[in-house]
Enzyme design. Structure first.
Site, mmCIF file in Angstrom:
data_model
loop_
_atom_site.group_PDB
_atom_site.id
_atom_site.type_symbol
_atom_site.label_atom_id
_atom_site.label_comp_id
_atom_site.label_asym_id
_atom_site.label_seq_id
_atom_site.Cartn_x
_atom_site.Cartn_y
_atom_site.Cartn_z
ATOM 1 N N HIS A 25 -23.654 45.839 -53.516
ATOM 2 C CA HIS A 25 -23.972 47.152 -52.936
ATOM 3 C C HIS A 25 -25.379 47.143 -52.332
ATOM 4 O O HIS A 25 -25.575 47.532 -51.175
ATOM 5 C CB HIS A 25 -23.867 48.220 -54.035
ATOM 6 C CG HIS A 25 -24.304 49.587 -53.622
ATOM 7 N ND1 HIS A 25 -23.419 50.603 -53.341
ATOM 8 C CD2 HIS A 25 -25.549 50.128 -53.447
ATOM 9 C CE1 HIS A 25 -24.084 51.695 -53.000
ATOM 10 N NE2 HIS A 25 -25.390 51.433 -53.067
ATOM 11 N N GLU A 26 -26.345 46.711 -53.122
ATOM 12 C CA GLU A 26 -27.733 46.725 -52.653
ATOM 13 C C GLU A 26 -27.962 45.732 -51.520
ATOM 14 O O GLU A 26 -28.847 45.931 -50.684
ATOM 15 C CB GLU A 26 -28.685 46.429 -53.816
ATOM 16 C CG GLU A 26 -28.640 47.444 -54.940
ATOM 17 C CD GLU A 26 -28.921 48.874 -54.471
ATOM 18 O OE1 GLU A 26 -29.644 49.042 -53.462
ATOM 19 O OE2 GLU A 26 -28.397 49.812 -55.097
ATOM 20 N N HIS A 35 -27.548 47.529 -48.251
ATOM 21 C CA HIS A 35 -28.755 48.254 -47.850
ATOM 22 C C HIS A 35 -29.832 47.290 -47.350
ATOM 23 O O HIS A 35 -30.463 47.522 -46.314
ATOM 24 C CB HIS A 35 -29.311 49.038 -49.046
ATOM 25 C CG HIS A 35 -28.455 50.190 -49.489
ATOM 26 N ND1 HIS A 35 -27.934 51.103 -48.617
ATOM 27 C CD2 HIS A 35 -28.062 50.578 -50.735
ATOM 28 C CE1 HIS A 35 -27.242 52.016 -49.285
ATOM 29 N NE2 HIS A 35 -27.297 51.707 -50.574
#
Length: 434
Positions: free
Chosen positions: A24-25, A28
């Site tokens: 997920h990170e 980003h």
């Protein structure tokens, strides 16, 4: 041995959880760097740092509590109206805003003026914030499709698992025949345990949902069933009757507590692991997405039952909200089940995929501090600026998301309370699959 397998299952799920957070990170991080935003930190977990290493301008690390993660971007919020960080206010709400604004600038270095998050165009900020949840969605889709198309899923088939002796209305909630009950059409036609129904009135059927719909759509009609029995194909003639049955959900399942009158044959389909085609897998994924959205909307209504399960004598429902601890426990139970290893692997993968799908849906809520809140802020800014351009008004400038921080703290507080409630329920009255 059971305890060892339970621990191993929890460890395997924890590894899947950490990978999902890191994945997920990474969404980003990669898009932030793509658009030139400086990212001082990329961390998996919260709390004390267990390990870290700095590469280039970013510190990569793992923290002690694996309940989330974050990347730190410079300039998440714009400065105050005067172009500077505002002085500390005595107002608690204003203090929250100023604290958030100060934190977004605390690691500002010379040369960062053009590398701030808020200075990027709204569409770029939307991409950066959407990339994290989107990575979870990609992972969920890949796992779900991979398992369904290669291993298969437990599903009802067109093979006969049980033949009813008589006709009973579903709402009567009884299984034994009584004097005067009519013989079930399946019994009268000679349908037997293990028969595989391959055609209905000459039309091939491969899925239970199709066969179910065909049966229900023909009350009071004479039909021909083609079955495979002992390597041979037989045609069985029968007369479908009109009977009260559970309402179908359209996919072979039933709507609990709701009944309709429809065609009735009188047999129970056997379940088995069936490989799915790409189209079938996509349809199932669509159903999962729809169910996930419905579950998210229904979440507040489940809190009273969850409270009763945690602090009262209420049962823990199968569809009760479950946290990381509960999911890890289920992961442990998977490896203790007396089923083939490939079934255990498939169930574990489904568990991790379901977790990623939940992460995507939850993070897309348009509320700070969730990713969806920042996305909503960027979209609102874009709308304001475009409206101003159309009406030839002055550019209103960046939308100050920091002003929504009081709301973010309230949302975070509610989420923390809910997380603690789920944690207690997961410990004292867990969801079990065995």
């Amino acid at each position: 041995m059971t305890t060892l397998m339970m621990i191993l299952g929890i460890v395997v799920f924890a590894i899947g959880l950490l990978f999902s957070i890191a994945w997920h990170e990474l969404g980003h991080l990669s898009t932030a760097k793509l658009f030139g935003i400086r990212v001082p930190q990329y961390m998996v977990g919260f709390g004390p740092t267990m390990w870290s290493r700095k590469k280039g301008e970013t510190e990569y690390g793992v923290k002690a509590i694996p309940l989330g993660g974050y990347i730190r971007m410079i300039g998440m919020f714009p400065p105050g109206p005067d172009g500077r960080l505002e002085a500390r206010s005595t107002s608690p709400w204003r203090g929250m805003i100023e604290d958030a604004r100060a934190q977004s600038f605390e690691e500002l270095q010379p040369g960062d003026e053009n590398r701030l998050f808020y200075t990027r165009k709204p569409w770029k900020r939307v991409i950066v914030m959407f990339a994290g949840p989107f990575m979870n969605l990609i992972l969920a889709v890949v796992i779900f499709l991979g398992v369904m198309m290669t291993f298969g899923v437990q599903t009802q088939t067109t093979t006969v698992g049980k033949v009813s002796d008589c006709v009973i209305q579903q709402s009567e909630n009884r299984t034994r025949c009584e004097k005067g009950d009519q013989a079930a059409p399946a019994k009268a036609a000679g349908l037997k345990l293990g028969d595989k129904i391959v055609a209905f009135n000459g039309e091939p059927v491969k899925e239970w949902s199709t066969l179910q719909n065909d049966i229900r759509a023909n009350p009071g009609k004479d039909v021909t069933l083609t079955v495979e029995r002992g390597g041979e194909r037989l045609d069985l003639n029968t007369h479908l009757i009109r009977n009260q049955v559970s309402k179908s959900d359209g996919n072979g399942g039933y709507v609990e507590g709701e009944y309709v009158y429809a065609g009735f044959l009188g047999f129970t389909p056997a379940s088995g692991i069936v490989q799915q085609s790409f189209g079938q897998s996509v349809d199932r994924m669509g159903d999962m997405m729809e169910n996930g959205v419905e579950a998210l909307i229904a979440l507040p209504s489940k809190i009273p039952a969850l409270w009763d399960a945690a602090f009262g004598d209420g049962p823990r429902e199968d569809d009760s909200p479950m946290g990381v601890v509960g999911a890890a426990r289920v992961g442990g139970e998977v490896l203790t089940l007396d089923i083939p290893p490939e079934n255990q692997i498939a169930m574990m993968l489904f568990l991790v995929a379901g977790f990623n799908l939940s992460l995507f849906l939850f993070n897309m809520l348009p509320l700070l501090p969730l990713d969806g809140g920042h996305i909503a802020g960027a979209l609102w800014e874009s709308l304001r600026r475009n409206v101003a351009k159309v009406f030839r008004r002055p550019d209103p400038g960046p939308f100050d998301v920091a002003k929504l921080m009081p709301v973010a703290y309230v949302v975070a507080g509610i989420f923390i309370c809910f997380t603690l409630l789920v944690l207690v329920a997961d410990v004292v009255n867990p969801v079990r699959i065995s």
